[in-house]
Every structure is written in C-alpha cells, then in structure tokens.
Design a protein around this motif. Structure first.
Motif, short mmCIF file in Angstrom:
data_model
loop_
_atom_site.label_atom_id
_atom_site.label_comp_id
_atom_site.label_asym_id
_atom_site.label_seq_id
_atom_site.Cartn_x
_atom_site.Cartn_y
_atom_site.Cartn_z
N UNK A 196 0.84 -1.19 0.00
CA UNK A 196 0.00 0.00 0.00
C UNK A 196 0.88 1.25 0.00
N UNK A 197 0.23 2.37 -0.27
CA UNK A 197 0.91 3.66 -0.19
C UNK A 197 0.44 4.45 1.04
N UNK A 198 -0.17 3.76 2.00
CA UNK A 198 -0.70 4.44 3.18
C UNK A 198 0.43 5.15 3.94
N UNK A 199 0.18 6.37 4.42
CA UNK A 199 1.20 7.08 5.21
C UNK A 199 1.60 6.26 6.44
N UNK A 200 2.84 6.47 6.88
CA UNK A 200 3.36 5.71 8.01
C UNK A 200 2.47 5.85 9.25
N UNK A 201 2.00 7.07 9.50
CA UNK A 201 1.19 7.27 10.70
C UNK A 201 -0.13 6.49 10.63
N UNK A 202 -0.66 6.31 9.41
CA UNK A 202 -1.89 5.54 9.25
C UNK A 202 -1.63 4.05 9.49
N UNK A 203 -0.51 3.56 8.96
CA UNK A 203 -0.14 2.16 9.20
C UNK A 203 0.07 1.93 10.69
N UNK A 204 0.78 2.84 11.34
CA UNK A 204 1.04 2.71 12.78
C UNK A 204 -0.25 2.69 13.56
N UNK A 205 -1.15 3.61 13.24
CA UNK A 205 -2.42 3.68 13.96
C UNK A 205 -3.26 2.42 13.73
N UNK A 206 -3.27 1.91 12.50
CA UNK A 206 -4.04 0.71 12.17
C UNK A 206 -3.56 -0.51 12.95
#
Length: 263
Positions: A223-233
């Motif tokens: 994915x191209x999800x931002x790092x903060x979104x991956x971390x939060x998920x």
C-alpha cells in the motif's frame, strides 16, 4: 459480491521470493492447500511446530496462525481457495504425511490439471478449475479419514498455544500486549510463555511480534498508506514508536522497506 478466483501457484510465487512472507507467523484470508514436492523444513500450525517434508499435504483454513521455514532447495504447490467458496473443505488445519504411491500420483495429477486451467485462456477455464479443486478437496477429506492420518491428541501446552494463536489472528492490530492476551485466556504471562515455548519453540511475545511485523511489512510493501496511518491501524501509539519497532526487527526503516519493495 463475487469471490476472488481460485488460484494455483507455487510456494515461491506465493511468497514472492520474500522469505519473511512464509517465515513470519501470520494467517491468510483464504483456504490454502499446500503440497510439498521437494525438500524439508519446519512448520508452525495449530499451536505446534513440527517437521515438514516431501509429500506432505497441508491444509490451512482462513484465520489460522502458521509459518513455514523451508530449505533453499524445497519446492511446493499451493491452491489458494477463497473463503465462502462452494467447495466443501475440512474445518480444521491438518498436516498429512502421504506415503501411498497412488495417492501421491493422484494429488500430483490434480495439481497439474488445476495449474493448467488456472493459466488457460480456454472457455470455461474457471469452471474446470473449480471442478479440479472440488476433486482435490475430496482427495483431502478421504485422506483425513484414514487411520494413519488421525490427528494426534494435543497436550495442554499445545491447546493453550493454539488458543493464543487464534487470539493473535483476531486482535494483533489492536495494540494488546502479550499480558493482555494471557489475561483473556485466564493464565499468567509466564505460563503462556512457557506453553508457547514448549509447543512452538517461540515465546508468546515472539509469536505476537511476528504477526504484527508481518502485517506491518505487508502494509508497507503493498500500500501507499502514510506511516502514521499504518502505525495507527496496527495499534501503535505513534509513528515514531512504529519506526523503532520496524528498525529493531528488520534493521531498516519503514521508508527503506517500502522503497526497496518498489524498486
């Protein structure tokens, strides 16, 4: 909503030649039928770790924690069957060591035929593939009924390890600690760690870490999800904590892992 198509592939293609995709404890959304055609190694399945070798047939239902560590010369075939298919499949994970020559030849032929149809441009190729997979399921369920393939009785450590594995597949993204999982299973963290170590050779914390790391690596490379979104998920308190976690276990930053995959 239509289901994904059944896919027949090799173990190397399933992992994308990336060792972590098999070696880290994880689970899949689809049913897997794995047929080892050469080599040997170790498999973590249903809360225990054991040897695996040539002519082992392995069935892994969705949301079942597993990992495989195979030698470099090992080879295998995989049928990836979407959950919700009309094909009747076993309910529980199984590892079968096939010694009967006719049974070996039969499964080889089923994989060969299914593999041809999965890459065929012929009309009704998907219907033919579904039929071959249905016959593969019949083969699998017949083998399971044989006396030599009756499952071994699980000891207390293996049962607890398997229950922990089920929790990991469901809650690995919530940020729960190993102690939280132990509490939910009504055991102490020490007892859970000892049980997992005895059954799998890994501690409870190791298994949880591997499942989180697998999810993180998939999110970074697919994915191209931002790092903060991956971390939060994945239940991390901050992107910085997520970055430290990735660096600790891969010796690379999340950005470096993503860049390497894109390259």
């Amino acid at each position: 909503m239509s289901l994904p198509s059944i896919n027949v592939t090799t173990l190397a293609q399933l992992s994308g030649s990336q060792e972590w995709r098999l070696a880290l404890a994880h689970d899949c959304a689809a049913h897997l039928v794995i047929w080892i055609t050469r080599g040997q190694g170790r498999i973590l399945l249903n809360g225990t770790r054991r040897g695996v070798g040539t002519h082992n047939a392995i069935f892994i239902p969705p949301k079942t924690l597993f990992s495989m560590e195979l030698g470099r010369q090992s080879m295998g075939l995989v049928a990836v069957i979407p959950d919700g298919t009309q094909v009747r499949l076993p309910n529980d994970p199984r590892q079968l060591r096939i010694r009967d020559g006719s049974a070996i030849s039969e499964l080889n032929a089923l994989f060969d035929a299914a593999g041809r149809e999965s890459t065929s441009a012929l009309p009704l190729a998907q219907d033919a593939l579904d039929a071959h997979i249905a016959l593969m399921s019949v083969w699998l369920r017949r083998q399971i009924t044989l006396p030599e393939h009756l499952p071994l009785k699980m000891n207390a450590a293996a049962r607890l390890s398997a229950a922990f594995g089920q929790r990991i597949t469901e809650f690995h993204h919530t940020g729960q600690s190993m102690a939280d999982h132990a509490s939910a299973l009504n055991v102490t963290p020490t007892h859970l760690t000892r049980a997992c170590k005895a059954a799998t050779g890994r501690t409870a914390a190791d298994l949880l870490t591997e499942r989180v790391l697998y999810a993180a690596r998939v999110a970074l490379v697919e994915t191209d999800a931002p790092m903060q979104d991956v971390a939060r998920h994945l239940g991390f308190g901050s992107a910085a904590y997520f970055t430290r976690f990735i660096q600790q276990h891969t010796a690379q930053t999340p950005s470096a892992l993503r860049a390497a995959a894109q390259a």
